[in-house]
Scaffold this active site. Structure first.
Site, short mmCIF file in Angstrom:
data_model
loop_
_atom_site.label_atom_id
_atom_site.label_comp_id
_atom_site.label_asym_id
_atom_site.label_seq_id
_atom_site.Cartn_x
_atom_site.Cartn_y
_atom_site.Cartn_z
N GLU A 103 0.79 -1.23 0.00
CA GLU A 103 0.00 0.00 0.00
C GLU A 103 0.82 1.28 0.00
OE1 GLU A 103 0.41 -2.25 2.45
OE2 GLU A 103 0.27 -1.35 4.44
N HIS A 139 -8.13 -4.00 -1.11
CA HIS A 139 -7.35 -4.11 0.13
C HIS A 139 -6.29 -3.00 0.21
CE1 HIS A 139 -5.36 -6.36 3.46
NE2 HIS A 139 -4.28 -5.80 2.96
N GLU A 140 -5.49 -2.89 -0.83
CA GLU A 140 -4.42 -1.89 -0.78
C GLU A 140 -4.99 -0.47 -0.75
OE1 GLU A 140 -1.88 -3.27 0.09
OE2 GLU A 140 -2.25 -5.29 -0.69
N HIS A 152 -6.03 0.49 2.70
CA HIS A 152 -4.91 0.91 3.55
C HIS A 152 -4.69 2.43 3.51
CE1 HIS A 152 -3.02 -2.54 5.39
NE2 HIS A 152 -2.86 -3.19 4.24
N GLU A 190 -3.83 -4.41 9.46
CA GLU A 190 -4.34 -5.41 8.51
C GLU A 190 -5.78 -5.86 8.79
OE1 GLU A 190 -2.97 -5.85 5.75
OE2 GLU A 190 -0.94 -5.10 6.13
N ASP A 234 8.57 -9.58 10.75
CA ASP A 234 8.00 -10.45 9.73
C ASP A 234 7.32 -11.67 10.36
OD1 ASP A 234 7.76 -10.33 6.96
OD2 ASP A 234 9.13 -12.02 6.71
N TYR A 292 -4.69 -10.52 9.96
CA TYR A 292 -5.65 -10.23 8.89
C TYR A 292 -7.04 -10.75 9.22
CZ TYR A 292 -1.70 -9.14 5.77
OH TYR A 292 -0.58 -8.58 5.20
N LYS A 322 3.01 -15.70 -0.55
CA LYS A 322 1.76 -16.38 -0.17
C LYS A 322 1.49 -17.62 -1.03
CE LYS A 322 -2.76 -15.61 -1.35
NZ LYS A 322 -3.95 -14.83 -1.68
#
Ligand code: BES
Ligand code: ZN
Length: 629
Positions: free
Chosen positions: A304, A328-329, A332, A351, A408, A416, A586
């Protein structure tokens, strides 16, 4: 060159992010012993354990970059000028740096030399850069260059791009990688505006998370301005042979020439998303909203970066079926970029809110059934994450403790999807009208500020006292999933269940009624396939639905898992091709996990990984190296 040394505080003295909360009371979290909030008089101090900065003493308020991008040496080289607010008259400014070569530091416009020191590297945090300043210092000039291994940067050779003719560079700064390409105060609680002059090879163009050019210029010198204050993790740069196309009044897309038309078509609904988002939660604060379609090695689906979302090309499906990622982005731009998690322990605030907002945008555009399919797929992700992490795992709390670890580690479906279901649970209880008013006010009140979990809870209690009875503390500070988690039953998935049942009972795959299925139904179908499948059955599915040749990356990546688990050789070549080309973490994790589950697969995984690894970005390599051990 390191000038005369001077004393620096020990590494244990990490950054504190000051944040004034006036006379309001802050709620302290009683259960979380590793509290990241302490109170001094009327000022709430949010400690970010992942920065060396001491912003309560001196904080950066503006960054001016004058840098050149050199593809030959794979280095960014230049000068970063930081404007600082020296609050206490301190004589030491602490910055974050990772593998940067600091050549010289000067103070003020007059550039008087300053002493500085780079401490030894400390875990994932990199190096503390301490600079001797004067109590009245305003400008600090740092002459530096990045290392070829800078973790935020991925340097691609022409072969790794769509056009195969020009090199490409992109950055990924979240969570704490900005410090590997800009010396700065790299904490989500510290905001600054920025300007930049970036020199690139003449045939390439540059864009940043700022006001952007729409055309190449002859000199290869680009000027940027980000007038709104942002945290360092939203600093971004991409350099390559891309072009711009308009999608709407405030929306555009950058892509390599061969991909531009397809991208423009795929994103045709984005202006509608932007309007829907504004109708929900207030005006878009950033002016323009663009996307850039990056080469396939980009390690995320999307990032984002303000004014310009960085996106994987794997969302270009040809049928706009994967554009919830854009929602989604875009979301943000409110949750995250406007109201920002104060520390990475509060990542769920970024998130979880964004997933909730994303699904509300999709509901506005595609309807409730559609949004519920997305939510159900999210629920499946959450279930399997809880299963693999273990329901008692401390990291399955919403508020987590990442002290001494890489932020991370906190990037899991918990932030999320547990975050999403937490908000959906509140919505179910208080009703949509109240929920929307609450969120609109929240984004307005805390715009351009940082937020931590405790402050959020205090705000919730104050504005919606009726939520007090909803097990909020259990959701946030306990592992696992509370009993009051909403259940969703999308009717379109009930239909898929029925169809799948007829197949398992013997009906031919080619005769199944799948005519109006979207990629979400397909994803659900594949996820629900029986664990054990014979070669004949897999072949039947593949012939009827063309999974192995699917142009939809989500469907493809999902299909490879049962294909691997059941040793379906006809998919082998496609799997290898996908793993070598695509660097989206992912997708990589479940595919490699499936391969690593058998001895035979392990050997395959190792061979493919060896070939693919040079194509992956550091953040993917970092995860996969761990898995391959
Ligand atoms: N901000 C994240 C990506 C990220 C998180 C990068 C943490 C580094 C550290 C981005 O908004 C995101 O969530 N991307 C998802 C998109 C999806 C949830 C629609 C992704 O890349 O898969
Ligand atoms: Zn996100």
């Amino acid at each position: 060159m390191i000038l005369k040394s001077f004393t620096i505080p020990c590494l244990g003295l990490l950054g504190l992010v000051l944040w004034s909360c006036g006379s309001e009371n802050s709620t302290q979290n009683e259960r979380n012993t590793d509290s990241t909030t302490t109170k001094t008089q009327n000022t709430e101090v949010m400690t970010d354990v992942h920065t060396f900065a001491q912003p309560q003493e001196a904080a950066m308020t503006h960054l001016d970059l004058d840098i050149a991008v050199d593809f030959k040496t794979k280095k960014i080289k230049g000068k970063a000028t930081l404007t600082i607010d020296n609050k206490t008259g301190t004589e030491t400014l602490f910055l974050d740096s990772k593998a940067l070569k600091i050549e010289k530091v000067t103070l003020g416009e007059e550039e008087s030399p300053a002493e500085f020191k780079v401490a030894p590297s400390f875990e994932s945090m990199g190096e503390q850069l301490s600079i001797q300043i004067k109590p009245d210092s305003k400008l600090v000039n740092i002459y530096y260059e990045t290392s070829p291994e800078a973790e935020a940067l991925q340097w691609l050779n022409p072969q790794q791009t769509a056009g195969k003719e020009h090199p490409y560079l992109f950055t990924q700064s979240q969570a704490i990688l900005a410090r590997s390409w800009v010396p700065c105060q790299d904490s989500p609680g510290i905001r600054f505006t920025y300007t930049a002059k970036v020199t690139v090879p003449k045939e390439l163009m540059a864009v940043m998370s700022a006001e952007n050019p729409t055309e190449k210029n002859e000199k290869g010198v680009y000027a940027f301005k980000m007038p709104q204050p942002i945290p360092a993790y939203l600093l971004a740069l991409a350099v390559g042979n891309f072009e711009f196309a308009k999608v709407g009044d405030r929306v555009g897309v950058y892509a390599e020439p061969s991909e531009l038309a397809a991208a423009q078509k795929e994103f045709a609904d984005v202006p509608k998303m932007l309007t829907a988002a504004e109708e929900l939660y207030g005006p878009y604060a950033w002016g323009q909203y663009d996307l850039i379609v990056l080469p396939p090695s980009f390690p995320f689906g999307g990032m984002e970066n303000p004014r310009i979302t960085f996106a994987t090309p794997t969302i270009i499906a040809g049928d706009r079926s994967l554009t919830s990622l854009v929602a989604h982005e875009l979301a943000h731009s409110w949750s995250g970029n406007l109201v920002t998690n104060a520390t990475w322990d509060d990542f769920w605030l970024n998130e979880g809110f964004t997933v909730y907002f994303e699904r509300r945008i999709m509901e506005a555009i595609e309807g409730k059934e559609y949004a519920d399919m997305l939510a159900y797929l999210g629920y499946q992700d959450l279930e399997s994450e809880l299963e693999s992490m273990g329901k008692d795992n401390e990291d399955t709390r919403l508020k987590i403790s990442l002290k001494g670890r890489n932020p991370d580690d906190g990037v899991t479906s918990i932030a999320y999807e547990k975050g999403y279901f937490f908000l959906r649970m509140i919505e179910n209880e208080i009703g949509r009208a109240k929920m929307d008013t609450f969120l609109r006010n929240y984004f307005e009140k805390y715009a351009f500020k940082s937020m931590n979990t405790e402050r959020f809870l205090a705000h919730l209690k104050e504005t919606l006292p009726e939520t007090d009875k909803l097990n909020l503390k259990e959701w946030i500070y306990e592992p696992g999933l509370p009993a009051n988690c909403p259940k969703i039953e999308p009717t379109r998935f009930t239909e898929v269940d029925k169809t799948l049942k007829t197949w398992t009972e013997g009906k031919a795959a080619a005769a199944l009624n799948t005519k109006n299925w979207s990629s979400h139904e397909w994803l659900y179908f594949i996820r629900k396939l029986p664990k054990k499948l014979s070669q004949e059955k897999l072949k039947e599915l593949d012939e009827a639905f063309g999974f192995t040749d699917s142009g939809n990356s989500e469907v493809l990546a999902a299909w490879f898992v049962p294909a691997i688990e059941n040793g379906y050789a006809p998919a082998d070549a496609a799997i290898e091709k996908f793993l070598v080309k695509v660097g989206r973490r992912k997708f990589l994790i479940p595919i490699y996990t499936a391969l690593l589950a058998s001895e035979d697969g392990k050997a395959k995984a190792k061979t493919i990984y060896q070939k693919a690894r040079p194509n992956y970005h550091f953040v993917a390599v970092n995860t996969l190296d761990g898995m391959m051990k």
